[in-house]
Design a protein around this motif. Structure first.
Motif, PDB file in Angstrom:
ATOM      1  N   LEU A  60      -5.330   6.677  -8.997  1.00 34.86           N
ATOM      2  CA  LEU A  60      -5.125   6.112  -7.662  1.00 34.86           C
ATOM      3  C   LEU A  60      -6.387   5.373  -7.214  1.00 34.86           C
ATOM      4  O   LEU A  60      -7.499   5.725  -7.606  1.00 34.86           O
ATOM      5  CB  LEU A  60      -4.786   7.240  -6.675  1.00 34.86           C
ATOM      6  N   THR A  65       6.613   4.268 -10.274  1.00 36.07           N
ATOM      7  CA  THR A  65       6.559   3.262  -9.209  1.00 36.07           C
ATOM      8  C   THR A  65       5.276   2.436  -9.323  1.00 36.07           C
ATOM      9  O   THR A  65       5.305   1.206  -9.220  1.00 36.07           O
ATOM     10  CB  THR A  65       6.616   3.969  -7.828  1.00 36.07           C
ATOM     11  N   LEU A  66       4.151   3.098  -9.550  1.00 31.13           N
ATOM     12  CA  LEU A  66       2.877   2.377  -9.640  1.00 31.13           C
ATOM     13  C   LEU A  66       2.820   1.531 -10.914  1.00 31.13           C
ATOM     14  O   LEU A  66       2.212   0.460 -10.930  1.00 31.13           O
ATOM     15  CB  LEU A  66       1.701   3.356  -9.577  1.00 31.13           C
ATOM     16  N   VAL A 103      -0.233  -2.887  -6.223  1.00 27.74           N
ATOM     17  CA  VAL A 103      -0.189  -2.076  -5.000  1.00 27.74           C
ATOM     18  C   VAL A 103      -1.469  -1.261  -4.856  1.00 27.74           C
ATOM     19  O   VAL A 103      -2.012  -0.759  -5.833  1.00 27.74           O
ATOM     20  CB  VAL A 103       1.030  -1.117  -5.045  1.00 27.74           C
ATOM     21  N   TYR A 104      -1.968  -1.145  -3.616  1.00 25.69           N
ATOM     22  CA  TYR A 104      -3.136  -0.293  -3.351  1.00 25.69           C
ATOM     23  C   TYR A 104      -2.632   1.127  -3.114  1.00 25.69           C
ATOM     24  O   TYR A 104      -1.827   1.365  -2.206  1.00 25.69           O
ATOM     25  CB  TYR A 104      -3.890  -0.826  -2.128  1.00 25.69           C
ATOM     26  N   SER A 105      -3.066   2.051  -3.957  1.00 25.01           N
ATOM     27  CA  SER A 105      -2.528   3.414  -3.904  1.00 25.01           C
ATOM     28  C   SER A 105      -3.539   4.388  -3.306  1.00 25.01           C
ATOM     29  O   SER A 105      -4.697   4.421  -3.714  1.00 25.01           O
ATOM     30  CB  SER A 105      -2.127   3.872  -5.297  1.00 25.01           C
ATOM     31  N   ALA A 143       0.473   8.463  -1.586  1.00 22.87           N
ATOM     32  CA  ALA A 143       1.105   9.410  -2.510  1.00 22.87           C
ATOM     33  C   ALA A 143       0.547  10.807  -2.258  1.00 22.87           C
ATOM     34  O   ALA A 143      -0.638  11.059  -2.512  1.00 22.87           O
ATOM     35  CB  ALA A 143       0.844   8.995  -3.950  1.00 22.87           C
ATOM     36  N   CYS A 171       0.863  -1.177   0.000  1.00 20.78           N
ATOM     37  CA  CYS A 171       0.000   0.000   0.000  1.00 20.78           C
ATOM     38  C   CYS A 171       0.906   1.235   0.000  1.00 20.78           C
ATOM     39  O   CYS A 171       1.864   1.293   0.772  1.00 20.78           O
ATOM     40  CB  CYS A 171      -0.894  -0.020   1.238  1.00 20.78           C
ATOM     41  N   ILE A 172       0.617   2.169  -0.902  1.00 22.61           N
ATOM     42  CA  ILE A 172       1.463   3.361  -1.027  1.00 22.61           C
ATOM     43  C   ILE A 172       0.628   4.618  -0.843  1.00 22.61           C
ATOM     44  O   ILE A 172      -0.402   4.785  -1.505  1.00 22.61           O
ATOM     45  CB  ILE A 172       2.139   3.405  -2.419  1.00 22.61           C
ATOM     46  N   TYR A 222       6.096   8.749  -8.717  1.00 20.44           N
ATOM     47  CA  TYR A 222       5.038   7.829  -8.268  1.00 20.44           C
ATOM     48  C   TYR A 222       4.422   7.081  -9.454  1.00 20.44           C
ATOM     49  O   TYR A 222       4.087   5.901  -9.340  1.00 20.44           O
ATOM     50  CB  TYR A 222       3.969   8.571  -7.451  1.00 20.44           C
TER      51      TYR A 222
END
Ligand SMILES: Nc1nc2c(c(=O)[nH]1)N(C=O)[C@@H](CNc1ccc(C(=O)N[C@@H](CCC(=O)O)C(=O)O)cc1)CN2
Ligand SMILES: Nc1ncnc2c1ncn2[C@@H]1O[C@H](COP(=O)(O)OP(=O)(O)OP(=O)(O)O)[C@@H](O)[C@H]1O
Length: 213
Positions: free
Chosen positions: A190, A160-161, A167-169, A138, A135-136, A157
């Protein structure tokens, strides 16, 4: 002949139609607006964001949560991060490896010794333990109604995503950062954006687009 006043929708400063600004001008405008929030208001908004974030994350319980060290009047959530850590959620902070590359993440314990990176952002002195977060968070300079984010313009970001699509952003922003802007081919929406007043879910957006009514 006198011209009728120009109609500018939902814009506080009538001289400035945000929808017409280029991304770089928009960033400057939004950063200025965020920097002008009164201290007491900002504190109240930060607490409201923190309460939302806490509820979401204690329900979601990620294994490794990537947080951020607040810079330039971003929502300041360090006490919330410390609380989440106390609740057993492991934390990580982003590290800029180089321009044009994805971020890497290193384990972070609140209270750990820090040093500044090339941008003046604090990072852990000890950076041995690289983490792949699930989980990120941002921080957003701007965000739009479809959950796309505008950052400082490094593309860190987004890269990265793109590398970790599972990943849960979660974007973190103030309501006044909501704006409209032209999308870049690499922009990634997101999953959730939290502000002091709302939680914007990408899922809701998709569902409302596909609902027959
Ligand atoms: N708190 C926080 N940490 C973060 C980010 C962030 O957005 N917020 N990042 C998100 O990517 C990465 C750092 N990226 C950043 C990129 C540019 C600038 C910045 O202020 N740039 C200057 C120009 C500097 C230059 O050109 O050398 C500016 O925009 O005025 C700051 C952070 C990783 N850590
Ligand atoms: N996955 C990617 N691959 C290649 N280039 C990318 C990628 N993601 C973003 N970029 C490029 O990086 C530059 C900056 O991107 P963008 O304007 O989206 O930054 P930002 O999201 O505001 O910044 P940040 O995420 O660092 O806060 C743009 O030129 C964009 O095309």
């Amino acid at each position: 002949m006198t011209q009728p006043p120009k109609q500018v929708k939902e814009e506080k400063d009538p001289a400035l139609d945000v929808s017409l600004l280029e991304r770089s001008q928009l960033r400057r405008h939004l950063r200025q607006q965020r920097g002008a929030i009164e201290v007491a208001t900002k504190q109240a908004w930060d607490e409201a964001i923190a309460a939302r974030l806490r509820a979401v994350l204690l329900e979601k319980r990620p294994n490794h949560l990537a947080v951020y060290w607040p810079i330039q009047s971003e929502p300041a959530l360090l006490p919330c991060f410390a609380d989440l850590y106390q609740q057993g959620i492991a934390l990580a902070l982003p590290i800029v490896v180089a321009k044009g590359q994805a971020l890497k993440f290193v384990a972070w314990t609140p209270g750990q010794s820090m040093e500044n990176d090339a941008y003046g952002i604090p990072m852990p002195l000890e950076r041995e333990t690289e983490i792949t977060p699930d989980c990120i968070l941002a921080p957003c300079v701007g965000f739009n109604k479809a959950n796309y984010r505008l950052g400082y313009g490094g593309g860190f970001y987004d890269r990265t995503l793109a590398l970790h699509p599972e990943v849960y952003s979660i974007g973190i922003a103030y309501e006044l950062n909501q704006s409209s802007f032209a999308l870049d081919q690499y922009d990634i929406a997101l999953d959730l954006i939290l502000t002091e007043a709302s939680a914007y879910s990408q899922q809701d957006h998709i569902e409302s687009q596909t609902r027959p009514d």
